[in-house]
Design a protein around this motif. Structure first.
Motif, mmCIF file in Angstrom:
data_model
loop_
_atom_site.group_PDB
_atom_site.id
_atom_site.type_symbol
_atom_site.label_atom_id
_atom_site.label_comp_id
_atom_site.label_asym_id
_atom_site.label_seq_id
_atom_site.Cartn_x
_atom_site.Cartn_y
_atom_site.Cartn_z
ATOM 1 N N GLU A 187 0.773 -0.875 -0.478
ATOM 2 C CA GLU A 187 0.343 0.220 0.296
ATOM 3 C C GLU A 187 1.001 1.548 0.254
ATOM 4 O O GLU A 187 0.596 1.880 -0.713
ATOM 5 C CB GLU A 187 -1.215 0.117 0.762
ATOM 6 C CG GLU A 187 -1.905 -1.291 1.594
ATOM 7 C CD GLU A 187 -3.095 -1.210 1.792
ATOM 8 O OE1 GLU A 187 -2.902 -0.659 3.396
ATOM 9 O OE2 GLU A 187 -4.096 -2.041 1.951
ATOM 10 N N THR A 188 2.092 1.227 0.465
ATOM 11 C CA THR A 188 2.844 1.628 0.903
ATOM 12 C C THR A 188 3.589 2.203 -0.948
ATOM 13 O O THR A 188 3.621 3.893 -1.298
ATOM 14 C CB THR A 188 4.215 2.173 1.930
ATOM 15 O OG1 THR A 188 3.199 2.034 3.009
ATOM 16 C CG2 THR A 188 4.880 3.414 2.252
ATOM 17 N N GLU B 288 1.122 9.003 -5.520
ATOM 18 C CA GLU B 288 1.457 10.632 -5.808
ATOM 19 C C GLU B 288 2.226 11.366 -5.648
ATOM 20 O O GLU B 288 2.618 12.050 -5.749
ATOM 21 C CB GLU B 288 1.642 10.169 -3.768
ATOM 22 C CG GLU B 288 0.120 10.539 -2.382
ATOM 23 C CD GLU B 288 0.337 10.283 -1.632
ATOM 24 O OE1 GLU B 288 1.660 10.506 -0.601
ATOM 25 O OE2 GLU B 288 -0.842 9.543 -0.466
ATOM 26 N N LYS B 289 3.259 10.588 -7.384
ATOM 27 C CA LYS B 289 4.135 11.161 -7.930
ATOM 28 C C LYS B 289 4.939 10.950 -7.083
ATOM 29 O O LYS B 289 5.722 12.336 -7.117
ATOM 30 C CB LYS B 289 4.064 11.836 -8.928
ATOM 31 C CG LYS B 289 2.263 11.104 -9.425
ATOM 32 C CD LYS B 289 2.499 12.387 -10.967
ATOM 33 C CE LYS B 289 1.304 11.360 -12.089
ATOM 34 N NZ LYS B 289 1.694 10.279 -12.666
ATOM 35 N N ASN B 290 5.865 10.402 -5.778
ATOM 36 C CA ASN B 290 6.815 11.335 -4.760
ATOM 37 C C ASN B 290 7.866 10.002 -4.841
ATOM 38 O O ASN B 290 8.977 10.332 -4.134
ATOM 39 C CB ASN B 290 6.087 10.856 -3.234
ATOM 40 C CG ASN B 290 5.192 12.405 -3.061
ATOM 41 O OD1 ASN B 290 5.092 12.882 -3.677
ATOM 42 N ND2 ASN B 290 3.874 11.618 -1.678
#
Length: 160
Positions: A131-132, A139-141
């Protein structure tokens, strides 16, 4: 395992799962994509064809081929959407519902085998990690300027 990247482990595992499902599905003249589609179509109310692609994470061209094959095998029928004349609803035939039940039982059998061999705690961790990773991607992180510069800095520090 130490030198393998996270994406390599994910890809190799998914390919093994896909191969396993395709081998099982081939016994019934089907594929993993067919089984997944059967499970993604609402067995009573039908499903708009436009909703299936995103639901299954499939490109339109692959989905079109899968649906055509399923229609040819008598697993589904397409009907005009009564609420939107431009749209099409996909319905399972009685034969499609039988094959859906088989697909569901196959997925549940896989889940039970995994649960039997991996502790509940480890499965929970796996789910949390997955999930992370999905959240980071959504979130495009991953490839932001700050994360790239931090990664470059960390790489330089480990090389020195």
């Amino acid at each position: 395992m130490k030198d393998k990247t996270i994406d390599y482990i994910l890809r190799a595992t998914w390919q093994a799962v896909a191969r396993m499902y395709n081998e099982e599905a081939s016994k019934y003249d089907a594929s993993m994509a067919t089984g997944f589609a059967l499970l993604s179509i609402d067995k009573e109310g039908g499903t708009p064809s436009t909703a299936l692609g995103p639901k299954m994470g499939m490109e339109a061209t692959s989905l079109t081929r899968t649906l055509k094959s399923m229609e040819d095998k008598g697993l589904i029928v397409r009907k005009k959407n009564p609420d939107d004349g431009r749209g099409v609803l996909i319905y399972l035939t009685d034969f499609g519902k039988e094959k859906r039940a088989l697909s569901k039982s196959t997925v549940l059998q896989f889940n039970e085998a995994v649960k039997h061999n991996i502790s509940e705690e480890k499965l929970q961790h796996f789910i949390e990690v997955s999930e992370t990773i999905n959240e980071l991607i959504l979130e495009k992180n991953i490839f932001t300027n700050s994360s790239v510069s931090e990664m470059t800095h960390q790489t330089e520090n480990t090389e020195n």
